[in-house]
Write a protein that holds these residues in place. Structure first.
Motif, PDB file in Angstrom:
ATOM      1  N   TYR A 170       0.788  -1.227   0.000  1.00  0.00           N
ATOM      2  CA  TYR A 170       0.000   0.000   0.000  1.00  0.00           C
ATOM      3  C   TYR A 170       0.824   1.283   0.000  1.00  0.00           C
ATOM      4  O   TYR A 170       0.305   2.335  -0.364  1.00  0.00           O
ATOM      5  N   GLU A 171       2.053   1.220   0.416  1.00  0.00           N
ATOM      6  CA  GLU A 171       2.892   2.424   0.411  1.00  0.00           C
ATOM      7  C   GLU A 171       4.104   2.255  -0.508  1.00  0.00           C
ATOM      8  O   GLU A 171       4.349   3.079  -1.376  1.00  0.00           O
ATOM      9  N   THR A 172       4.843   1.185  -0.335  1.00  0.00           N
ATOM     10  CA  THR A 172       6.021   0.933  -1.167  1.00  0.00           C
ATOM     11  C   THR A 172       5.984  -0.503  -1.683  1.00  0.00           C
ATOM     12  O   THR A 172       5.394  -1.380  -1.051  1.00  0.00           O
ATOM     13  N   ALA A 173       6.620  -0.729  -2.810  1.00  0.00           N
ATOM     14  CA  ALA A 173       6.688  -2.076  -3.375  1.00  0.00           C
ATOM     15  C   ALA A 173       7.603  -2.947  -2.516  1.00  0.00           C
ATOM     16  O   ALA A 173       8.533  -2.466  -1.877  1.00  0.00           O
ATOM     17  N   ALA A 174       7.335  -4.231  -2.513  1.00  0.00           N
ATOM     18  CA  ALA A 174       8.134  -5.170  -1.729  1.00  0.00           C
ATOM     19  C   ALA A 174       9.440  -5.487  -2.453  1.00  0.00           C
ATOM     20  O   ALA A 174       9.498  -5.521  -3.685  1.00  0.00           O
ATOM     21  N   ALA A 175      10.488  -5.724  -1.665  1.00  0.00           N
ATOM     22  CA  ALA A 175      11.790  -6.117  -2.198  1.00  0.00           C
ATOM     23  C   ALA A 175      11.933  -7.627  -2.118  1.00  0.00           C
ATOM     24  O   ALA A 175      11.430  -8.263  -1.193  1.00  0.00           O
ATOM     25  N   THR A 176      12.613  -8.209  -3.083  1.00  0.00           N
ATOM     26  CA  THR A 176      12.848  -9.651  -3.062  1.00  0.00           C
ATOM     27  C   THR A 176      14.238  -9.968  -2.533  1.00  0.00           C
ATOM     28  O   THR A 176      15.224  -9.298  -2.877  1.00  0.00           O
ATOM     29  N   ALA A 177      14.331 -10.999  -1.719  1.00  0.00           N
ATOM     30  CA  ALA A 177      15.624 -11.436  -1.198  1.00  0.00           C
ATOM     31  C   ALA A 177      16.514 -11.992  -2.302  1.00  0.00           C
ATOM     32  O   ALA A 177      17.733 -12.085  -2.132  1.00  0.00           O
ATOM     33  N   ARG A 178      15.937 -12.336  -3.441  1.00  0.00           N
ATOM     34  CA  ARG A 178      16.738 -12.848  -4.560  1.00  0.00           C
ATOM     35  C   ARG A 178      17.728 -11.794  -5.060  1.00  0.00           C
ATOM     36  O   ARG A 178      18.743 -12.132  -5.682  1.00  0.00           O
ATOM     37  N   ALA A 179      17.443 -10.517  -4.783  1.00  0.00           N
ATOM     38  CA  ALA A 179      18.356  -9.456  -5.184  1.00  0.00           C
ATOM     39  C   ALA A 179      19.664  -9.494  -4.408  1.00  0.00           C
ATOM     40  O   ALA A 179      20.626  -8.812  -4.777  1.00  0.00           O
ATOM     41  N   HIS A 180      19.722 -10.289  -3.330  1.00  0.00           N
ATOM     42  CA  HIS A 180      20.892 -10.307  -2.456  1.00  0.00           C
ATOM     43  C   HIS A 180      21.609 -11.650  -2.475  1.00  0.00           C
ATOM     44  O   HIS A 180      22.284 -12.009  -1.504  1.00  0.00           O
ATOM     45  N   GLY A 181      21.466 -12.387  -3.560  1.00  0.00           N
ATOM     46  CA  GLY A 181      22.217 -13.618  -3.698  1.00  0.00           C
ATOM     47  C   GLY A 181      21.334 -14.808  -4.013  1.00  0.00           C
ATOM     48  O   GLY A 181      20.099 -14.758  -3.888  1.00  0.00           O
ATOM     49  N   ARG A 182      21.997 -15.886  -4.425  1.00  0.00           N
ATOM     50  CA  ARG A 182      21.300 -17.104  -4.838  1.00  0.00           C
ATOM     51  C   ARG A 182      21.261 -18.156  -3.745  1.00  0.00           C
ATOM     52  O   ARG A 182      20.737 -19.249  -3.944  1.00  0.00           O
ATOM     53  N   GLU A 183      21.819 -17.853  -2.550  1.00  0.00           N
ATOM     54  CA  GLU A 183      21.902 -18.873  -1.501  1.00  0.00           C
ATOM     55  C   GLU A 183      20.561 -19.135  -0.832  1.00  0.00           C
ATOM     56  O   GLU A 183      20.329 -20.212  -0.279  1.00  0.00           O
ATOM     57  N   GLY A 184      19.686 -18.135  -0.825  1.00  0.00           N
ATOM     58  CA  GLY A 184      18.411 -18.268  -0.137  1.00  0.00           C
ATOM     59  C   GLY A 184      17.366 -18.980  -0.985  1.00  0.00           C
ATOM     60  O   GLY A 184      17.503 -19.118  -2.210  1.00  0.00           O
ATOM     61  N   VAL A 185      16.317 -19.433  -0.324  1.00  0.00           N
ATOM     62  CA  VAL A 185      15.158 -20.023  -0.990  1.00  0.00           C
ATOM     63  C   VAL A 185      14.060 -18.966  -1.003  1.00  0.00           C
ATOM     64  O   VAL A 185      13.706 -18.423   0.048  1.00  0.00           O
ATOM     65  N   ILE A 186      13.533 -18.681  -2.174  1.00  0.00           N
ATOM     66  CA  ILE A 186      12.456 -17.696  -2.320  1.00  0.00           C
ATOM     67  C   ILE A 186      11.169 -18.448  -2.624  1.00  0.00           C
ATOM     68  O   ILE A 186      11.122 -19.259  -3.550  1.00  0.00           O
ATOM     69  N   VAL A 187      10.125 -18.176  -1.860  1.00  0.00           N
ATOM     70  CA  VAL A 187       8.837 -18.846  -2.049  1.00  0.00           C
ATOM     71  C   VAL A 187       7.790 -17.810  -2.435  1.00  0.00           C
ATOM     72  O   VAL A 187       7.704 -16.744  -1.818  1.00  0.00           O
ATOM     73  N   ASN A 188       7.018 -18.124  -3.457  1.00  0.00           N
ATOM     74  CA  ASN A 188       5.918 -17.250  -3.860  1.00  0.00           C
ATOM     75  C   ASN A 188       4.746 -18.119  -4.274  1.00  0.00           C
ATOM     76  O   ASN A 188       4.832 -19.342  -4.263  1.00  0.00           O
ATOM     77  N   SER A 189       3.645 -17.480  -4.622  1.00  0.00           N
ATOM     78  CA  SER A 189       2.407 -18.220  -4.831  1.00  0.00           C
ATOM     79  C   SER A 189       1.512 -17.471  -5.812  1.00  0.00           C
ATOM     80  O   SER A 189       1.571 -16.245  -5.917  1.00  0.00           O
ATOM     81  N   PHE A 190       0.669 -18.215  -6.494  1.00  0.00           N
ATOM     82  CA  PHE A 190      -0.362 -17.614  -7.333  1.00  0.00           C
ATOM     83  C   PHE A 190      -1.646 -17.358  -6.548  1.00  0.00           C
ATOM     84  O   PHE A 190      -2.630 -16.878  -7.106  1.00  0.00           O
ATOM     85  N   SER A 191      -1.648 -17.658  -5.250  1.00  0.00           N
ATOM     86  CA  SER A 191      -2.887 -17.610  -4.484  1.00  0.00           C
ATOM     87  C   SER A 191      -3.329 -16.206  -4.115  1.00  0.00           C
ATOM     88  O   SER A 191      -4.514 -15.883  -4.214  1.00  0.00           O
ATOM     89  N   LYS A 192      -2.427 -15.351  -3.684  1.00  0.00           N
ATOM     90  CA  LYS A 192      -2.826 -14.117  -3.013  1.00  0.00           C
ATOM     91  C   LYS A 192      -3.027 -12.972  -4.005  1.00  0.00           C
ATOM     92  O   LYS A 192      -4.153 -12.642  -4.361  1.00  0.00           O
TER      93      LYS A 192
END
Length: 384
Positions: A209-231
């Motif tokens: 509602y105020e700012t767009a969300a940042a993705t952790a993928r921008a800070h390296g490939r070591e993390g696991v990023i989870v997203n969904s078509f649900s919301k």
């Protein structure tokens, strides 16, 4: 001879789903219910998705797909990361899953041994800790509040001892709070420095509602990023999610997916292909969520409920009711029984302090949220 049951199944319930069952039973008996208990958009999938599903049913053989999802959908997801975040993602790093729930199971099994210690914020999504517990992984609860914007920080992590993993969510359920880009970079850096596997839940991206969300993928490939078509994409019942998988986990995740699920639902994958082109329709839903949020905040403030987590994203308001009761489960039972309004007790999200909190979902129609707020305003002074 007495048969034994596995202790791994002895996890707490997902209380929001118990509330939904009770609300549905009331509804089936012919009694009016307004659903503010589950995180489900009040709208169906976008029109282009429904059209694609109809074409697929008419023209496609709906069979098994690759365990990690069909190539066109993984390519569309990769293009989404380029367009939305300016981040390059190889489609080979993308795994399409049977909802984000399956993604969490795959991630936890691939990344953590039994006995591993994984940090997560409370209040937070209960399925994180319940899935971890079922897998014999130790959930390390991180109490967060106003002082840390209801999010974990590197400073909080230093007091927890050695961690194998950290789960973050931005926007978060139930609080709706977000981790800013700079703070997310600090957390990702801390995890890299201390050998902590970061799991970033980004399923509410797009609903901000105020700012767009940042993705952790921008800070390296070591993390696991989870997203969904649900919301944001309004496809809850299609049971479709995705994850960005680090190279060292890719084959493990694929083999686990093959054995657990065979493949994600083929019809859902084919239907989802055009969804990234539906932003105008989907952003219209977000505008309605914002209006619902503001309406709910105004009504609650008028009856003295003025303390809540700042709902910067997602479609929840997490509200402090401790001035009236510290038994949120009883509060929710009575509210449903006496007004027909279903909401979720805070104990679902915080087993320590959640007795004094409840979560309202404002993902439905403005008419429903307005009527629910009116009933609550009428009922609360009479609660006794």
């Amino acid at each position: 001879m007495t048969l034994r049951a596995s202790r791994r199944g002895l996890v707490p319930p997902f209380i929001a789903m118990d509330v939904l069952r009770a609300a549905n039973q009331r509804e089936a008996a012919g009694v009016d219910v307004i659903h503010l208990e589950v995180g489900q958009p009040g709208t169906s999938a976008p029109g282009a998705v429904l059209d694609a599903a109809r074409r697929a049913l008419a023209d496609e053989r709906i069979g098994y797909t690759d365990a990690i999802g069909i190539a066109p959908l993984r390519q569309a997801i990769a293009a989404h990361y380029r367009a939305q975040y300016g981040v390059a993602v190889d489609p080979a790093e993308i795994v399409v899953t049977t909802g984000s729930s399956a993604a969490f199971q795959l991630a936890f099994l691939a990344a953590f041994e039994p006995g591993a210690r994984v940090g997560l914020a409370i209040p937070g999504y209960p399925a994180y800790r319940n899935i971890l517990t079922a897998l014999d992984i130790e959930p390390v609860l991180i109490p967060v509040g106003e002082n840390t914007h209801y999010q974990p920080t590197p400073e909080l992590l230093t007091d927890l001892g050695a961690l194998d993993g950290l789960i973050v969510a931005s926007p978060a359920n139930p609080t709706g709070t977000m981790i800013g880009a700079a703070d997310l970079a600090r957390l990702a850096g801390y995890c890299r420095d201390y050998g902590i596997r970061l799991v970033s839940d980004e399923i509410y991206h797009g609903i901000t509602y105020e700012t767009a969300a940042a993705t952790a993928r921008a800070h390296g490939r070591e993390g696991v990023i989870v997203n969904s078509f649900s919301k944001y994409y309004s496809m809850t019942g299609w049971r479709l999610g995705w994850m960005l998988v680090p190279p060292d986990l890719a084959r493990s995740v694929e083999c686990l997916a093959q054995n657990f699920y065979i493949s994600p639902p083929a019809l859902s994958q084919l239907a989802a292909l055009p969804v990234f082109g539906c932003r105008a329709e989907l952003d219209g839903h977000v505008a309605r969520y914002r209006a619902n949020r503001d309406l709910l905040i105004r009504t609650l403030a008028s009856i003295g409920l003025t303390r809540f987590a700042p709902a910067e994203g997602a479609f929840y308001l997490y509200v402090d009711i401790s001035s009236g009761t510290r038994d949120s489960e009883d509060f929710c039972r009575r509210l449903l029984a006496e007004t027909g309004v279903a909401v979720t007790p805070g104990l679902d999200f915080d087993p320590i302090h959640g007795g004094g909190w409840v979560r309202f979902s404002f993902a439905g129609s403005t008419e429903d949220v307005s009527e629910a707020a009116r009933r609550l305003a009428d009922w609360l002074p009479r609660m006794g």
